[in-house]
Design an enzyme around this catalytic site. Structure first.
Site, mmCIF file in Angstrom:
data_model
loop_
_atom_site.group_PDB
_atom_site.id
_atom_site.type_symbol
_atom_site.label_atom_id
_atom_site.label_comp_id
_atom_site.label_asym_id
_atom_site.label_seq_id
_atom_site.Cartn_x
_atom_site.Cartn_y
_atom_site.Cartn_z
ATOM 1 N N LYS A 1 -17.712 -42.837 -6.205
ATOM 2 C CA LYS A 1 -18.685 -41.973 -5.526
ATOM 3 C C LYS A 1 -18.776 -40.610 -6.214
ATOM 4 C CE LYS A 1 -18.359 -44.171 -1.019
ATOM 5 N NZ LYS A 1 -17.682 -44.189 0.271
ATOM 6 N N SER B 1 -18.657 -44.649 5.746
ATOM 7 C CA SER B 1 -18.218 -43.555 4.871
ATOM 8 C C SER B 1 -19.241 -42.421 4.820
ATOM 9 C CB SER B 1 -17.967 -44.078 3.457
ATOM 10 O OG SER B 1 -19.173 -44.456 2.848
#
Lengths: 809, 284
Positions: free
Chosen positions: A701, A658
């Site tokens: 996140k 990611s």
């Protein structure tokens, strides 16, 4: 390429409209358990339950807490209640082979009645048999038979005595038997008198006595034969009397159970045994010698004396409605297939058929047995025993200790009971796939897989199902009801839990927990109903309770122990975002990613991988970057650079791809020399064409970076770049949404790396021109120039080196 | 047999002991009676002279009961055995007498068993002995010694059997004769007040039965509450034995000096029944 606009607040959170509900609170709902979604799993269950053929047992697979058991029980409750009640099963003594107790089946509800009848029969026998044998008629007959023997013996001896007396010889009774001696005038001749007799007289006497002794010996030798004959007569008499006495009692039972062949046969055997061993019923006192009574044992049950006439009811379906549905929480081998228990008697372990304990397979016979696959596999030998039972379609009770020779006592080998049970295993997916691939029997025995999804589509129907389900939790757990606003918040939470604004989590355990926790806060807040505020308080409290580690990390960042820049602009430096999982909590955290370039051969060096701290997916992501760089800049010239990438201050290893887009941005910045705005953070993976791909944990996140920025103060420039395909996953916290609404924080949906680099640097990426070059001043243009320069330098260096060499040689 | 009245006088009871189960029972019964009457107990153990002499004969052999094998009779071994039996009999006698706290004497005699017992019993008012002795094979009816003692004893004789001996009910065969009256009085003397009494009235017609019952009731007076009278038209021992068996008496009290039943009938009756018997002698 146009840069994407930041997402609007509405795109960050898919709100549930409480006004769309027709109910005011969950009180208005019926409270019945409803599981919505899971259509595929439901269909599999319907099919599995309907299929009565061998091996069509069900494995319900899915994450824990997704309502597998609830769904199954709901289905089974409907189905099983319409099915026939299975038969009762009893274990009885085997009069032919005592080590192999017999199993007898009978219609539901009959077993306990039969046991009761047999207890009464024993009671009756204890009265009837002693009564018959204490009757005058019997006593007379018995005495007569015994006296016949005595008479026979006495008359034989008397006759011999008389015969001896005629010859002046007396039969003398000695301490151990008989002797003969000559007499005169009623007295035995003493030795002197005898010696004075003439030799002829002595000879005659001795001869006579010798003859008499032989006659006596002959009589004596016949005595055992007469005794045997007498015993036979007595036995015959006793059996006749016993048979006559017990006949009415047995006749009554035989009439009652005449329709059940097995019971009738058993009663015949019992009658025969009772008649043969009638004397055991004489001593009623010792018959009731008490041993500790076990729960459920009736009168006289304390004595083990008549155990072989008792009935061990293995399965009693007298109170069962429909087919039984059994959930065995501890599926050990003993709890599954039953056990043979032992009693310590005089220091020895003893057992008999009354100590046979049925297992869950017995209880579920004719119905359904639900087991947790993981627990089953954790119990030694239980899985094998279950498979054996399914394969052989019978339940055979085998003592574990006997099987492995751990006990040297004599045990039993009970007759197996035919098995007609649908086995349903509940387990996680990986367990299913593991068994499926590693156990050759598994696919034969568990042909139906009911795959439970951990999320379902979010729509008005599923909102209502959720509300119904919450209502059922409230009723079951006796909690406060939720008002419609609280229900809406619960639904939003379910959506966040699923990680998708268009879906709802089916993890009912988490929902149940949140309802319980909200109830607690509603009580604390003196609310009659659980409100949205209570639910939010429960969510916040949960986050706070789990916030020690994220808090520590945040402190470390604020104190610059962990270096995260959120203000300046830096070349080759970027804020990546990662997710940490701790228990069942997850949180996001920014990480600084830096890159340096030097002359080289076009390789991108992942420092994490070099030191074995990078996982394979992460390494793959980095290699993709090399692919991208090669594709974009290496067509016209060789890539003469070598780049190093690193997650700064990472000490626990890195996994996942990611951060690959962030790494690429850092690379592009380093190559082009254009600084990246540190007020932005990036997440998303990238492919070789520079397309940004979806990642997981996007909400955590964003919130992780937002929390840091908020602590440092929102500047109105900060934000996060996320893959555009992750937009549907956004279910962000309210404070994040508010900050976006106030234009203090921005979330950019990025589809391509060129969009992202422009947002990050403020410089256009630059589209490739027809001649293969890039416009000047753009990121790509600058990068090409830099690469060209490096290639030139490398070429120059190479030529210099080559020129020097001949001189040297 | 506690709670006795004193219709008969007993000062000394002789008990023949051979340690057989029957003689043990007779010792217990005799001790109980002695305790009530404050009588002295005389224990008699007789070493059978015939047995001793047999053992001394050169060719003597005994045939073992359970093996039917011959084995020489060893006189020394026999002497030792008899001494041991005598000692055992004495211990048993002593313990029993001391338990009842009664004066006691024990004699070990050697001679013909019956003669010695009867001779010793002459000094006593009652001779107690078992229905049979240590006969290797059980037999129905009386043993040979008891049979002869019944006929030859001059004193009252109590014959007992092994096993439990319930005192009640008492059974008396009554025909109105002096011997029968004596027997009835003896029974009353031995009975508890709560004991049951069966009186078999030997009568061949109702009038005689009524007369006998009236007589018996006068003798019994109020000494016993539970009494039953039964009319018996038979005088043979077989029928009488059957009737007695139906009543299952704890003690049968008889006289051998009855008008309706001759002494032989009485002796046969004692032989035919398997119950404890007290034979009451008219002479004492």
């Amino acid at each position: 390429m146009p840069t994407p606009r930041p997402l609007s607040p509405q795109e960050l959170y898919n709100q549930c409209d409480p006004e769309s509900f027709s109910f005011a609170s969950t009180k208005d709902l019926d409270g019945k358990i409803k599981i919505s979604g899971q259509e595929r799993a439901r269909e599999a269950i319907r099919f599995g339950i309907g299929m009565k053929h061998n091996g069509f047992n069900i494995f319900a697979l899915g994450p824990a807490g997704t309502g597998k058991q609830t769904t199954l029980e709901q289905h089974l409750r409907d189905t099983a209640s319409r099915e026939a009640v299975p038969e009762d099963w009893c274990y009885v003594y085997n009069f032919e082979t005592m080590r192999q107790p017999r199993a007898i089946s009978m219609p539901a509800g009959k077993a306990c009645a039969f046991r009761h009848d047999m207890e009464n029969l024993i009671e009756g026998l204890l009265t009837v048999i002693p009564g018959a044998f204490s009757s005058e008629e019997y006593q007379e007959q018995e005495k007569d038979i015994k006296e016949q023997l005595n008479e026979k013996q006495a008359s034989e001896i008397d006759a011999l005595e008389k015969k001896a007396a005629e010859k002046n010889i007396a039969l003398i009774r000695t301490p151990s038997g008989f002797a003969f001696a000559p007499i005169r005038k009623g007295e035995v001749l003493n030795a002197e008198e005898f010696m004075r007799l003439k030799p002829e007289e002595k000879e005659i006497i001795e001869k006579e006595i010798s003859s008499l002794k032989e006659s006596m010996q002959s009589i004596m030798m016949q005595v055992p034969k007469w005794q045997r004959a007498t015993q036979e007569k007595l036995k015959e008499l006793n059996q006749q009397v016993a048979a006559f006495a017990v006949k009415p009692l047995f006749a009554e039972q035989k009439t009652k159970y005449q329709d059940y062949k097995a019971i009738a046969e058993y009663l015949d055997e019992v009658e025969k045994d009772v008649v043969e061993h009638f004397d055991q019923f004489f001593d009623k006192e010792s018959a009731s010698q008490q041993m500790p009574l076990m729960p459920g044992q009736g009168k006289n049950a304390g004595s083990r004396r008549f155990n072989h006439y008792r009935i061990n009811v293995a399965i009693d379906n007298s109170r069962t409605e429909g087919a039984p549905v059994i959930y065995e929480d501890k599926p050990s081998i003993q709890n599954l297939v039953g056990d043979i228990e032992h009693l310590a008697q005089m220091g020895t372990l003893v057992t008999d058929f009354t100590l046979i304990k049925p297992g869950a397979l017995h209880r579920a016979n004719g119905g359904y047995l639900i087991l947790d696959a993981r627990r089953l596999l954790l119990e030694p030998l239980a899985y094998e025993a279950l498979k054996k039972a399914i394969r052989t379609r019978q339940i055979r009770i085998e003592s574990l200790a006997q099987l492995y020779g751990m006990a040297s006592t004599v045990s039993l080998d009970p007759e197996p009971i035919p098995l007609q049970t649908k086995i349903i295993l509940l387990g996680e997916r990986r367990l299913y796939y593991l068994l499926s691939s590693q156990d050759p029997d598994f696919n034969e025995l568990f042909k139906v897989a009911a795959d439970f999804d951990d999320e379902m589509e979010r729509n008005q129907d599923s909102h209502l199902s959720y509300a119904g389900f919450i209502s059922s939790i409230v009723n079951r757990e006796k909690l406060k009801h939720l008002d419609r606003y609280a229900v809406a918040r619960m639904i939003e939470y379910g959506s966040r839990l699923s990680g998708d604004s268009k879906k709802l989590s089916t993890h009912i355990q988490s929902i149940t927990d949140l309802v319980n926790e909200s109830d607690y806060y509603a009580k604390q807040n003196n609310h009659d109903l659980i409100t949205r505020q209570d639910v939010q308080q429960a969510i916040d409290a949960r986050r706070y309770r789990a916030g020690r580690i994220p808090g520590k990390i945040e402190d470390a960042i604020l104190q610059n122990t962990i270096l995260i820049d959120t203000e300046s602009e830096k070349v080759g430096q970027i804020n990546g975002l990662s997710v940490y999982m701790l228990g069942n909590q997850s949180f996001g955290k920014p990480s600084r990613i830096t890159t340096r370039i030097k002359m080289g051969k076009g390789e991108v060096i992942d420092i994490e991988r070099e030191v074995d701290m990078g996982g394979p997916i992460h390494s793959k992501g980095v290699m993709i970057l090399a692919g991208f760089l090669g594709g974009r800049f290496g067509e016209e010239q060789p890539l003469s650079l070598s780049a190093t990438l690193v997650f700064e201050q990472s000490y626990g290893g890195v996994e996942g791809d990611s951060a690959s887009s962030a790494e690429l941005y850092a690379l592009l910045s380093a190559i082009s020399g254009k600084p990246i705005k540190q007020c932005l953070a990036v997440t998303g993976s990238v492919n070789q064409y520079g397309e940004v791909q979806a990642i997981g944990g996007v909400n955590e996140k964003i919130e992780g970076f937002f929390d840091l920025c908020k602590q440092r103060g929102l500047t109105g420039k900060q934000g996060v770049l996320i893959p555009a395909s992750n937009t549907r996953n956004l279910m962000l916290r309210n404070d994040v949404v508010e900050a976006v609404e106030e234009q203090n924080f921005f979330i950019y949906p990025v589809t391509h790396i060129d969009e992202g680099i422009e947002i990050l640097t403020g410089v256009s990426a630059g589209e490739r021109l027809e001649d293969g070059s890039y416009p000047e001043g753009t990121i790509n243009g600058l990068a090409v120039e830099q690469l060209k320069s490096m290639t030139e330098k490398q070429k120059q260096l190479s030529e210099n080196t080559n020129n020097k060499n001949p001189e040297e040689s | 047999m506690t709670g006795l009245s004193k219709r008969i006088t007993i000062k000394r009871i002789a008990v023949a002991i051979d340690c057989s189960p029957h003689s043990r029972a007779s010792l217990s019964a005799a001790a109980e009676i002695a305790g009530f009457f404050n009588a002295e107990l005389l224990g008699i153990f007789v070493e059978d002279i015939n047995l001793i002499r047999t053992a001394e004969l050169p060719f003597s052999q005994e045939i073992h009961l359970h093996t039917a094998q011959f084995e020489p009779l060893d006189s020394l071994k026999l002497e030792r055995m008899l001494k041991q039996q005598a000692k055992e009999a004495y211990e048993l006698f002593k313990q029993t007498a001391e338990r009842f706290d009664i004066p006691h004497t024990f004699r070990t005699l050697r001679g013909r068993v019956l003669a010695e017992v009867l001779s010793a019993a002459l000094e006593s008012d009652l001779l107690a002995m078992g229905r049979s002795g240590k006969t290797p094979l059980c037999r129905r009816g009386l043993g040979s010694t008891a049979k002869k003692a019944v006929r030859e004893s001059k004193t009252h004789i109590l014959l007992t059997r092994s096993g439990p001996t319930p005192v009640s009910p008492l059974l008396v065969v009554y025909d109105g004769s002096p011997g029968a009256k004596h027997a009835l009085e003896a029974a009353l003397g031995l009975a508890r007040r709560d004991a049951a009494l069966h009186v078999f009235l030997v009568a061949n017609n109702v009038q005689k039965h009524a007369a006998l019952q009236k007589e018996a009731e006068m003798i019994i007076a109020k000494m016993i509450v539970k009494k039953q009278f039964h009319m018996l038209p038979w005088t043979d021992s077989g029928m009488l034995a059957q009737c007695i068996h139906m009543a299952e008496p704890g003690l049968l009290v008889l006289s051998d000096n009855m008008a309706a039943l001759g002494p032989e009938t009485v002796y046969r009756l004692i032989d035919a029944t398997d119950y404890p018997v007290l034979l009451v002698r008219h002479a004492t």
